[in-house]
Design a protein around this motif. Structure first.
Motif: not given
Ligand SMILES: NC(=O)c1ccc[n+]([C@@H]2O[C@H](COP(=O)([O-])OP(=O)(O)OC[C@H]3O[C@@H](n4cnc5c(N)ncnc54)[C@H](O)[C@@H]3O)[C@@H](O)[C@H]2O)c1
Length: 255
Positions: A139-140, A173-176, A183-185, A242-243
């Motif tokens: 997921g992104s 969120t990216a870390f967890f 991924r979360c950016n 990510t991040g």
């Protein structure tokens, strides 16, 4: 070279992506590009007629619209229901400005509204789609931050606070969820030609910010240029990213 309107056919074929603020500006350009690239989009906005205009313009059975205020919890549930299955991507684009009010002139209503729309809604919708992404192992999520999330001289205090917090929410969120394949950016736009309302409601803020804005702000970007960055982060083209807080600001953040 192109003007950021050249699409990649089929890049999002078979996927479902949720876009907030889809009725105008950056959210609309993102939705248009996703649909053009084969995506099924759940498009949300607080102004129903903007969604109607988008649906008429795209005329696609891969567009689903959800009208409502993201600050209202039931709207989050309606968006997830409209996805009607796994969500592959989420673009938290909707956001509002704060009249450039500085700290001493802030009223509680402005503070509460800015944080509700720019931050809390981002958290709630992300929280709502994460379980299906974790189950799928992919997921992104892309959050739209701002130049105001990188410095103190681009907006009022409430907006600046909300966008700095969006950046923190993004990296946390990216870390967890990196181990889960999610991924979360964030994309941090500089000035973009959209319909966002940004009148100065403070003489003091105008006097204080004016010299910096007049000197530092590069030429105004198009919504399509921001959509290009957002869809890149949504796509597998950025699979190793990510991040990240990605400025798309013509170099403003380099000053
Ligand atoms: N335009 C810029 O110069 C600029 C610069 C930096 C960051 N941004 C950010 O980009 C994002 C998109 O802004 P834009 O410039 O495209 O603005 P826009 O006003 O053109 O589009 C935003 C859309 O979000 C919708 N929206 C607003 N509040 C909502 C709510 N509570 N619930 C559901 N929908 C809501 C609006 O109706 C609108 O259609 C925002 O997060 C903004 O903070 C914009």
């Amino acid at each position: 070279m192109n003007d950021a309107t050249t699409t990649t056919p089929g890049r999002f074929a078979g996927t479902t992506v949720v876009v907030t603020g889809a009725g105008a500006g950056i959210g609309r350009a993102t939705t248009e590009r996703l649909v053009a690239e084969g995506c099924r989009v759940v498009a949300s906005d607080v102004v129903p007629k903007r969604l109607d205009a988008l649906a008429a313009a795209l005329d696609s059975d891969r567009l689903v619209t959800v009208a409502g205020d993201l600050a209202d919890r039931p709207v989050i549930d309606r968006i997830v229901s409209a996805a009607d299955g796994p969500v592959d991507g989420l673009a938290n684009v909707a956001g509002i400005m704060d009249g450039f009010l500085p700290t001493a002139e802030l009223d509680d209503d402005v503070w509460d509204r800015i944080l509700a729309v720019n931050l809390t809604a981002v958290m709630r919708l992300t929280r709502a789609v994460l379980p299906s992404m974790i189950t799928a192992g992919k997921g992104s999520i892309v959050n739209v931050s701002s130049e105001a999330g990188l410095r103190g001289s681009a907006a009022g205090t409430a907006y600046t606070t909300s966008k700095h917090a969006v950046n923190g929410f993004t990296v946390s969120t990216a870390f967890f969820y990196a181990p889960a394949g999610v991924r979360c950016n964030a994309v941090a736009p500089g000035a973009v030609a959209t319909s966002i309302e940004a009148p100065f409601r403070s003489q003091y803020a105008g006097d204080r910010l004016g010299p910096y804005l007049q000197t530092n702000v590069p030429p105004i970007a198009t919504a399509q240029q921001l959509a290009a960055a957002i869809t890149w982060l949504l796509s597998d083209d950025s699979a190793n990213v990510t991040g990240a807080i990605l400025p798309s600001d013509g170099g403003w953040s380099a000053i």
